[in-house]
Design a protein around this motif. Structure first.
Motif, PDB file in Angstrom:
ATOM      1  N   LEU A 189     -89.272 -50.410  26.026  1.00 37.44           N
ATOM      2  CA  LEU A 189     -88.533 -50.961  24.881  1.00 37.44           C
ATOM      3  C   LEU A 189     -87.038 -50.697  25.004  1.00 37.44           C
ATOM      4  O   LEU A 189     -86.217 -51.593  24.749  1.00 37.44           O
ATOM      5  N   ILE A 190     -86.675 -49.490  25.409  1.00 35.45           N
ATOM      6  CA  ILE A 190     -85.250 -49.169  25.589  1.00 35.45           C
ATOM      7  C   ILE A 190     -84.654 -50.017  26.697  1.00 35.45           C
ATOM      8  O   ILE A 190     -83.526 -50.519  26.582  1.00 35.45           O
ATOM      9  N   THR A 191     -85.396 -50.218  27.779  1.00 40.20           N
ATOM     10  CA  THR A 191     -84.923 -51.054  28.878  1.00 40.20           C
ATOM     11  C   THR A 191     -84.706 -52.489  28.414  1.00 40.20           C
ATOM     12  O   THR A 191     -83.712 -53.130  28.772  1.00 40.20           O
ATOM     13  N   VAL A 212     -92.016 -46.639  25.058  1.00 43.68           N
ATOM     14  CA  VAL A 212     -90.650 -46.450  24.547  1.00 43.68           C
ATOM     15  C   VAL A 212     -89.628 -46.718  25.642  1.00 43.68           C
ATOM     16  O   VAL A 212     -88.585 -47.337  25.405  1.00 43.68           O
ATOM     17  N   SER A 213     -89.917 -46.273  26.856  1.00 45.51           N
ATOM     18  CA  SER A 213     -89.006 -46.507  27.976  1.00 45.51           C
ATOM     19  C   SER A 213     -88.806 -47.997  28.232  1.00 45.51           C
ATOM     20  O   SER A 213     -87.684 -48.460  28.445  1.00 45.51           O
ATOM     21  N   LEU A 217     -84.064 -53.471  25.328  1.00 43.34           N
ATOM     22  CA  LEU A 217     -82.882 -53.468  24.448  1.00 43.34           C
ATOM     23  C   LEU A 217     -81.586 -53.390  25.246  1.00 43.34           C
ATOM     24  O   LEU A 217     -80.611 -54.089  24.935  1.00 43.34           O
ATOM     25  N   GLN A 218     -81.553 -52.572  26.283  1.00 45.13           N
ATOM     26  CA  GLN A 218     -80.365 -52.494  27.136  1.00 45.13           C
ATOM     27  C   GLN A 218     -80.104 -53.824  27.824  1.00 45.13           C
ATOM     28  O   GLN A 218     -78.963 -54.273  27.914  1.00 45.13           O
TER      29      GLN A 218
END
Length: 134
Positions: A75-77, A72-73, A79-80
């Motif tokens: 994936l968030i990175t 998840v980390s 997306l950012q």
């Protein structure tokens, strides 16, 4: 029994661990292609790939919470990263940086005091060296 995999990992293959490894490799591949590379950094280009594969083997037998967190980390990175690339106008930002380089900088009072203290210290060192030579 999982063919070709059971001999290395046993009868357990964690989905989150596989997803974590795939997202880390994709993220590394994309960011490595975006950054300039030097000749001295050739060995360092493979390190993130090796780390992703090592994490796969280390985390596959563990509870899935840590693998899920890394997945998840990452994936968030990603997306950012894409959100910043999509929202920022790099040409406009570069022009603004170049304009700011041309403007003279104002020195703060603290910086002026620091430069004055350095100047006094250098003068004292010169005087001490002159007296030592006599």
């Amino acid at each position: 029994n999982i063919p070709l995999i059971s001999s290395f990992l046993g009868n357990h293959l964690s989905l989150f661990c596989v997803l974590m490894t795939v997202t880390n490799i994709l993220y590394t591949r994309y960011t490595m292609n975006q950054s300039p590379s030097g000749e001295g950094m050739a060995g360092m280009k493979t390190m993130p790939y090796i780390m992703a594969i090592m994490f796969f083997f280390m985390f596959n037998q563990n509870a899935s919470g840590l693998s899920y967190y890394y997945f998840v980390s990452t994936l968030i990175t990603i997306l950012q990263y894409f959100a910043f690339r999509w929202t920022l106008n790099e040409d406009k930002l570069l022009r603004q940086l170049e304009e700011n380089k041309k403007k003279p900088r104002k020195k703060s009072k603290w910086m002026q005091r620091l430069e004055e203290a350095q100047r006094i210290q250098q003068e004292q060192q010169r005087k001490a060296q002159k007296q030592g030579k006599r």
